[in-house]
Design a protein around this motif. Structure first.
Motif, mmCIF file in Angstrom:
data_model
loop_
_atom_site.group_PDB
_atom_site.id
_atom_site.type_symbol
_atom_site.label_atom_id
_atom_site.label_comp_id
_atom_site.label_asym_id
_atom_site.label_seq_id
_atom_site.Cartn_x
_atom_site.Cartn_y
_atom_site.Cartn_z
ATOM 1 N N PHE A 28 -53.396 -116.847 18.453
ATOM 2 C CA PHE A 28 -54.525 -116.486 17.604
ATOM 3 C C PHE A 28 -54.845 -117.619 16.639
ATOM 4 N N HIS A 29 -54.693 -118.870 17.130
ATOM 5 C CA HIS A 29 -54.958 -120.017 16.281
ATOM 6 C C HIS A 29 -56.406 -120.081 15.821
ATOM 7 N N TRP A 30 -57.293 -119.432 16.562
ATOM 8 C CA TRP A 30 -58.725 -119.438 16.234
ATOM 9 C C TRP A 30 -59.057 -118.493 15.077
ATOM 10 N N LEU A 31 -58.132 -117.588 14.743
ATOM 11 C CA LEU A 31 -58.389 -116.579 13.708
ATOM 12 C C LEU A 31 -58.233 -117.222 12.336
ATOM 13 N N THR A 32 -59.260 -117.902 11.899
ATOM 14 C CA THR A 32 -59.240 -118.605 10.624
ATOM 15 C C THR A 32 -59.330 -117.613 9.465
ATOM 16 N N PRO A 33 -58.887 -118.015 8.265
ATOM 17 C CA PRO A 33 -58.996 -117.119 7.103
ATOM 18 C C PRO A 33 -60.425 -116.657 6.829
ATOM 19 N N SER A 34 -61.412 -117.446 7.248
ATOM 20 C CA SER A 34 -62.807 -117.081 6.990
ATOM 21 C C SER A 34 -63.197 -115.764 7.653
ATOM 22 N N HIS A 35 -62.537 -115.423 8.764
ATOM 23 C CA HIS A 35 -62.828 -114.145 9.421
ATOM 24 C C HIS A 35 -62.525 -112.974 8.485
ATOM 25 N N LEU A 36 -61.382 -113.043 7.812
ATOM 26 C CA LEU A 36 -60.986 -111.978 6.891
ATOM 27 C C LEU A 36 -61.766 -112.053 5.586
ATOM 28 N N ILE A 37 -62.067 -113.273 5.144
ATOM 29 C CA ILE A 37 -62.815 -113.433 3.893
ATOM 30 C C ILE A 37 -64.202 -112.826 4.019
ATOM 31 N N VAL A 38 -64.890 -113.079 5.142
ATOM 32 C CA VAL A 38 -66.241 -112.538 5.285
ATOM 33 C C VAL A 38 -66.213 -111.014 5.355
ATOM 34 N N GLN B 162 -81.111 -104.651 11.252
ATOM 35 C CA GLN B 162 -79.849 -105.374 11.130
ATOM 36 C C GLN B 162 -79.159 -105.518 12.482
ATOM 37 N N ILE B 163 -79.205 -104.476 13.296
ATOM 38 C CA ILE B 163 -78.590 -104.548 14.624
ATOM 39 C C ILE B 163 -79.309 -105.586 15.488
ATOM 40 N N ILE B 164 -80.641 -105.602 15.444
ATOM 41 C CA ILE B 164 -81.399 -106.591 16.216
ATOM 42 C C ILE B 164 -81.068 -107.999 15.742
ATOM 43 N N TRP B 165 -80.992 -108.184 14.415
ATOM 44 C CA TRP B 165 -80.642 -109.499 13.855
ATOM 45 C C TRP B 165 -79.257 -109.932 14.312
ATOM 46 N N CYS B 166 -78.311 -109.014 14.301
ATOM 47 C CA CYS B 166 -76.953 -109.333 14.718
ATOM 48 C C CYS B 166 -76.891 -109.690 16.202
ATOM 49 N N ILE B 167 -77.627 -108.972 17.026
ATOM 50 C CA ILE B 167 -77.660 -109.288 18.456
ATOM 51 C C ILE B 167 -78.201 -110.697 18.669
ATOM 52 N N ALA B 168 -79.303 -111.022 17.988
ATOM 53 C CA ALA B 168 -79.928 -112.340 18.152
ATOM 54 C C ALA B 168 -78.982 -113.458 17.724
ATOM 55 N N HIS B 169 -78.364 -113.310 16.561
ATOM 56 C CA HIS B 169 -77.528 -114.387 16.037
ATOM 57 C C HIS B 169 -76.168 -114.462 16.727
ATOM 58 N N THR B 170 -75.661 -113.336 17.195
ATOM 59 C CA THR B 170 -74.437 -113.377 17.989
ATOM 60 C C THR B 170 -74.679 -114.097 19.305
ATOM 61 N N LEU B 171 -75.812 -113.834 19.931
ATOM 62 C CA LEU B 171 -76.177 -114.540 21.153
ATOM 63 C C LEU B 171 -76.286 -116.043 20.902
ATOM 64 N N TRP B 172 -76.917 -116.423 19.786
ATOM 65 C CA TRP B 172 -77.166 -117.829 19.503
ATOM 66 C C TRP B 172 -75.889 -118.587 19.147
ATOM 67 N N LEU B 173 -75.038 -117.986 18.323
ATOM 68 C CA LEU B 173 -73.849 -118.688 17.832
ATOM 69 C C LEU B 173 -72.658 -118.558 18.777
ATOM 70 N N GLY B 174 -72.411 -117.362 19.262
ATOM 71 C CA GLY B 174 -71.344 -117.161 20.240
ATOM 72 C C GLY B 174 -69.939 -117.354 19.726
ATOM 73 N N THR B 175 -69.720 -117.232 18.409
ATOM 74 C CA THR B 175 -68.397 -117.454 17.836
ATOM 75 C C THR B 175 -67.744 -116.137 17.437
ATOM 76 N N THR B 176 -66.411 -116.191 17.337
ATOM 77 C CA THR B 176 -65.695 -114.996 16.892
ATOM 78 C C THR B 176 -66.051 -114.654 15.443
ATOM 79 N N PHE B 177 -66.329 -115.671 14.624
ATOM 80 C CA PHE B 177 -66.731 -115.407 13.245
ATOM 81 C C PHE B 177 -68.028 -114.614 13.211
ATOM 82 N N MET B 178 -68.985 -114.962 14.071
ATOM 83 C CA MET B 178 -70.258 -114.249 14.108
ATOM 84 C C MET B 178 -70.052 -112.819 14.595
ATOM 85 N N ILE B 179 -69.163 -112.625 15.546
ATOM 86 C CA ILE B 179 -68.892 -111.275 16.034
ATOM 87 C C ILE B 179 -68.283 -110.416 14.932
ATOM 88 N N VAL B 180 -67.310 -110.976 14.191
ATOM 89 C CA VAL B 180 -66.698 -110.249 13.089
ATOM 90 C C VAL B 180 -67.745 -109.907 12.029
#
Length: 237
Positions: A3-13, A133-151
């Motif tokens: 889980f090296h990708w699980l940066t502190p920023s995931h929990l901070i956000v 908000q759900i539509i915005w999240c779908i759009a930006h999750t698609l664009w960024l594709g990161t675990t931080f964006m999913i969290v």
């Protein structure tokens, strides 16, 4: 499994989202009590003084860490993805910002009030901010594709789903049978009440200058988006 990708920023956000949700929903729940003691205008000012700084911190932190964690997919170079993301984002703003129509109330120039609407976008969904908000999240999750964006998206969606229950509960307590009637004629899921014949769509209700204002805001945000990213990058959070 690493889980090296699980940066502190995931929990901070998630923590920032939780603090914002508690403050925002808590102050909304306390509104009747607070308005009786300090008045609607002053309570609106208090609400803004608490909510806006928390939202600003959250937005800056999100911009600066949006590519943190694991990159699950990368579709930014795929033809058609960019216009799709911008189109979904524009649609999300049309749902997110109907509440800003009463700008004088938001600014506490006029007496802020709780309104019971059943026109315009409320015919499509009783909770347009949640849908937006759900539509915005779908759009930006698609664009960024990161675990931080999913969290971040999961946290935002959960907060707005709670807002659906919380908002209905407050309106029911305030309006009683009048809200029950509106609830029976509207739906949380977009277009469901229309499809079921409980509601009808009246396009003339969307021919309002305020919708042009939202469209103008979308264009302004599109133009200012790179400047906003550059500005937040100067804040080392």
């Amino acid at each position: 499994m690493s889980f090296h990708w699980l940066t502190p920023s995931h929990l901070i956000v998630l923590g920032l989202l939780l603090v914002f949700a508690i403050a925002h929903s808590g102050l909304a729940a306390l509104r009747p009590w607070g308005e009786q003691r300090i008045g609607p205008r002053l309570y609106r000012v208090l609400f803004a003084l608490v909510s806006l700084p928390l939202a600003t911190v959250l937005i800056i932190y999100f911009f600066n860490h949006r590519y943190d964690g694991l990159q699950l997919w990368q579709v930014q170079g795929v033809p058609g993805v960019r216009p799709l993301v911008w189109s979904l984002s524009a649609i999300s703003f049309l749902f997110l910002y109907p509440a800003t129509f009463n700008l004088l109330e938001i600014a506490a120039i006029q007496k802020p009030q709780v309104h019971l609407y059943e026109t315009g976008i409320i015919r499509i969904t009783r909770h347009p901010q949640m849908v937006g908000q759900i539509i915005w999240c779908i759009a930006h999750t698609l664009w960024l594709g990161t675990t931080f964006m999913i969290v971040t998206s999961v946290g935002l969606v959960l907060h707005h789903l709670f807002g659906v229950w919380h908002g209905d509960r407050r309106l029911s307590a305030r309006y009683g049978e009048a809200f029950a009637a509106v609830k029976a004629r509207t739906s949380v899921i977009p277009f469901l009440a229309i499809a079921q014949g409980r509601q009808s769509l009246k396009l003339q209700e969307f021919l309002r200058p305020t919708y042009l204002g939202v469209a103008g805001f979308v264009l302004l945000f599109w133009w200012a988006h790179p400047l906003l990213i550059q500005a937040t990058a100067n804040v080392h959070w």
